[in-house]
Design a protein around this motif. Sequence first.
Motif, PDB file in Angstrom:
ATOM      1  N   LEU A 273      -3.688  15.293 -10.145  1.00 44.15           N
ATOM      2  CA  LEU A 273      -3.887  13.891 -10.515  1.00 44.15           C
ATOM      3  C   LEU A 273      -2.758  13.103  -9.881  1.00 44.15           C
ATOM      4  O   LEU A 273      -1.595  13.509  -9.951  1.00 44.15           O
ATOM      5  CB  LEU A 273      -3.841  13.751 -12.046  1.00 44.15           C
ATOM      6  CG  LEU A 273      -3.822  12.345 -12.628  1.00 44.15           C
ATOM      7  CD1 LEU A 273      -5.152  11.635 -12.361  1.00 44.15           C
ATOM      8  CD2 LEU A 273      -3.532  12.401 -14.130  1.00 44.15           C
ATOM      9  N   PHE A 274      -3.086  11.971  -9.247  1.00 45.47           N
ATOM     10  CA  PHE A 274      -2.066  11.161  -8.598  1.00 45.47           C
ATOM     11  C   PHE A 274      -1.720   9.925  -9.423  1.00 45.47           C
ATOM     12  O   PHE A 274      -2.583   9.335 -10.070  1.00 45.47           O
ATOM     13  CB  PHE A 274      -2.532  10.710  -7.212  1.00 45.47           C
ATOM     14  CG  PHE A 274      -2.349  11.740  -6.134  1.00 45.47           C
ATOM     15  CD1 PHE A 274      -1.099  11.946  -5.566  1.00 45.47           C
ATOM     16  CD2 PHE A 274      -3.416  12.509  -5.708  1.00 45.47           C
ATOM     17  CE1 PHE A 274      -0.913  12.908  -4.577  1.00 45.47           C
ATOM     18  CE2 PHE A 274      -3.246  13.466  -4.719  1.00 45.47           C
ATOM     19  CZ  PHE A 274      -2.001  13.661  -4.149  1.00 45.47           C
ATOM     20  N   SER A 275      -0.459   9.544  -9.353  1.00 47.71           N
ATOM     21  CA  SER A 275      -0.038   8.253  -9.916  1.00 47.71           C
ATOM     22  C   SER A 275      -0.494   7.150  -8.978  1.00 47.71           C
ATOM     23  O   SER A 275      -1.113   7.415  -7.933  1.00 47.71           O
ATOM     24  CB  SER A 275       1.494   8.219 -10.022  1.00 47.71           C
ATOM     25  OG  SER A 275       2.070   8.120  -8.710  1.00 47.71           O
ATOM     26  N   ASP A 276      -0.177   5.901  -9.317  1.00 45.94           N
ATOM     27  CA  ASP A 276      -0.399   4.801  -8.381  1.00 45.94           C
ATOM     28  C   ASP A 276       0.454   5.031  -7.142  1.00 45.94           C
ATOM     29  O   ASP A 276       1.520   5.647  -7.203  1.00 45.94           O
ATOM     30  CB  ASP A 276      -0.005   3.467  -9.028  1.00 45.94           C
ATOM     31  CG  ASP A 276      -0.978   3.048 -10.121  1.00 45.94           C
ATOM     32  OD1 ASP A 276      -2.088   3.610 -10.178  1.00 45.94           O
ATOM     33  OD2 ASP A 276      -0.608   2.163 -10.917  1.00 45.94           O
ATOM     34  N   GLU A 277      -0.016   4.527  -6.017  1.00 49.78           N
ATOM     35  CA  GLU A 277       0.740   4.647  -4.764  1.00 49.78           C
ATOM     36  C   GLU A 277       1.950   3.710  -4.805  1.00 49.78           C
ATOM     37  O   GLU A 277       1.886   2.642  -5.406  1.00 49.78           O
ATOM     38  CB  GLU A 277      -0.163   4.284  -3.588  1.00 49.78           C
ATOM     39  CG  GLU A 277      -1.404   5.171  -3.508  1.00 49.78           C
ATOM     40  CD  GLU A 277      -2.464   4.602  -2.581  1.00 49.78           C
ATOM     41  OE1 GLU A 277      -2.206   3.538  -1.965  1.00 49.78           O
ATOM     42  OE2 GLU A 277      -3.548   5.207  -2.469  1.00 49.78           O
ATOM     43  N   TYR A 278       3.044   4.119  -4.174  1.00 49.73           N
ATOM     44  CA  TYR A 278       4.228   3.265  -4.183  1.00 49.73           C
ATOM     45  C   TYR A 278       4.830   3.038  -2.795  1.00 49.73           C
ATOM     46  O   TYR A 278       5.742   2.231  -2.647  1.00 49.73           O
ATOM     47  CB  TYR A 278       5.302   3.832  -5.127  1.00 49.73           C
ATOM     48  CG  TYR A 278       5.826   5.199  -4.746  1.00 49.73           C
ATOM     49  CD1 TYR A 278       6.879   5.347  -3.847  1.00 49.73           C
ATOM     50  CD2 TYR A 278       5.275   6.347  -5.306  1.00 49.73           C
ATOM     51  CE1 TYR A 278       7.368   6.599  -3.506  1.00 49.73           C
ATOM     52  CE2 TYR A 278       5.750   7.605  -4.966  1.00 49.73           C
ATOM     53  CZ  TYR A 278       6.788   7.725  -4.070  1.00 49.73           C
ATOM     54  OH  TYR A 278       7.262   8.969  -3.729  1.00 49.73           O
ATOM     55  N   MET A 279       4.316   3.741  -1.747  1.00 53.56           N
ATOM     56  CA  MET A 279       4.850   3.534  -0.407  1.00 53.56           C
ATOM     57  C   MET A 279       3.850   3.988   0.646  1.00 53.56           C
ATOM     58  O   MET A 279       3.135   4.966   0.444  1.00 53.56           O
ATOM     59  CB  MET A 279       6.157   4.308  -0.215  1.00 53.56           C
ATOM     60  CG  MET A 279       6.821   4.074   1.136  1.00 53.56           C
ATOM     61  SD  MET A 279       8.248   5.158   1.421  1.00 53.56           S
ATOM     62  CE  MET A 279       9.378   4.527   0.190  1.00 53.56           C
ATOM     63  N   LYS A 280       3.786   3.260   1.754  1.00 58.73           N
ATOM     64  CA  LYS A 280       2.943   3.632   2.882  1.00 58.73           C
ATOM     65  C   LYS A 280       3.722   4.523   3.856  1.00 58.73           C
ATOM     66  O   LYS A 280       4.940   4.420   3.972  1.00 58.73           O
ATOM     67  CB  LYS A 280       2.446   2.396   3.630  1.00 58.73           C
ATOM     68  CG  LYS A 280       1.299   1.656   2.946  1.00 58.73           C
ATOM     69  CD  LYS A 280       0.010   2.466   3.012  1.00 58.73           C
ATOM     70  CE  LYS A 280      -1.167   1.648   2.474  1.00 58.73           C
ATOM     71  NZ  LYS A 280      -2.407   2.473   2.462  1.00 58.73           N
ATOM     72  N   ASN A 281       2.974   5.378   4.572  1.00 59.21           N
ATOM     73  CA  ASN A 281       3.591   6.275   5.538  1.00 59.21           C
ATOM     74  C   ASN A 281       2.562   6.638   6.593  1.00 59.21           C
ATOM     75  O   ASN A 281       1.363   6.437   6.398  1.00 59.21           O
ATOM     76  CB  ASN A 281       4.087   7.541   4.827  1.00 59.21           C
ATOM     77  CG  ASN A 281       4.777   8.512   5.765  1.00 59.21           C
ATOM     78  OD1 ASN A 281       5.628   8.125   6.550  1.00 59.21           O
ATOM     79  ND2 ASN A 281       4.402   9.779   5.685  1.00 59.21           N
ATOM     80  N   GLU A 282       3.007   7.159   7.719  1.00 61.37           N
ATOM     81  CA  GLU A 282       2.094   7.674   8.730  1.00 61.37           C
ATOM     82  C   GLU A 282       2.736   8.851   9.441  1.00 61.37           C
ATOM     83  O   GLU A 282       3.960   9.028   9.397  1.00 61.37           O
ATOM     84  CB  GLU A 282       1.729   6.589   9.750  1.00 61.37           C
ATOM     85  CG  GLU A 282       2.886   6.136  10.618  1.00 61.37           C
ATOM     86  CD  GLU A 282       2.449   5.202  11.733  1.00 61.37           C
ATOM     87  OE1 GLU A 282       1.301   5.330  12.205  1.00 61.37           O
ATOM     88  OE2 GLU A 282       3.266   4.355  12.131  1.00 61.37           O
TER      89      GLU A 282
END
Length: 272
Positions: free
Chosen positions: A118-127
Motif C-alpha cells: 500500500l502506498f502513501s500519497d506521493e511527495y516527490m517526482k523522479n525519473e
Amino acid sequence: MKKKKYRLLTMIILLAILAVVGCGRKKTETDQWARIHSEKRVIIGLDDSFVPMGFQNKSGEIIGFDIDLARAVFDLYGITVDFQPIDWSMKENELQNQTIDLIWNGYSKSAEREEKVLFSDEYMKNEQVVVSLKKNNLNSFTDMKGKILGAQNGSSGYNSFEEQPKILKNLVKDQTAILYDGFNEAFMDLKSGRIDGLLIDRVYANYYLSHEDNLANFSIVSGQFESEAFAVGLRKSDKELAKKINTAFEKLRKTGELAKISKEWFGEDVTK
C-alpha cells in the motif's frame, strides 16, 4: 552427568529465549497503527547508500532528505523513528515479515509494486537517467548501443529496464546490466571504465555529481522511461497508518516544513 545436565539446561534456556523473541513481533494482517502509537516507535527500512534520500555519512550516522521527512512526520505523533538498513532487493519481504514497518527511501510508486504494498500519497517526482563520463560521448540512450550498463539490484530503474526492453535493454551489451547492491560501488566502476553508463535516479545523480570535484567530466542523459513519484510503502493492512502519514504530509506542506527540508537538501522545493 553434570556436563550433560548443564548442556541440556543451556539448550532449554536458549530455546525459551528464541521463543520469546519470535513472539515479539507476530505476523499479522491487522493495521499496526495502534501498536506503533502505543510503543511510540516505528521501524523504517532503507538502503543506507541512497544519497541524498537516506545514507550513512562519514561518521556512520544515517542522514538524508527522507530521514528528516520521516522524523518530521512522526514527531507530530510523538513517535521515535528507528532506521534499519536492509537488502534493498528484499524490501517487500522485510515489510511483509514485519522486520520493518515501512519502506521509505526514495521508493518509487509503480503498478507492479502496488500489487505487493500500500502506498502513501506521493511527495516527490523522479525519473531514471543514465550517467556517463563525457569522454564516452553519450548524448542519448541510443548511444549506449553495444556498451556496458550498470544498475542497482531491486531498483525501480532496473525494473523499468527489464519491463520496457525496447527503451534501453535491447541496446546495451548482452542485453543485460551489471547489478550493484549500492550506487557507491557503481560510480567507482563508472569512473574506472568498467561500465560505460549507470542507470540511476535523477535525484541521486544530481546530488552525487554536485558534490564531485570533477563534475564537468560527467554527463546525464534522459530517456523515454516514464517519470516516477516517491511514496512510502506500507503493508496493505496498514490503512490507518497510511492515513496518519498522509495527514502529516499535508500539515508539513501547510506549515512550510516540507519545503524547508527540501531546500536544505536540494537547494529548492522539489516536493509535490
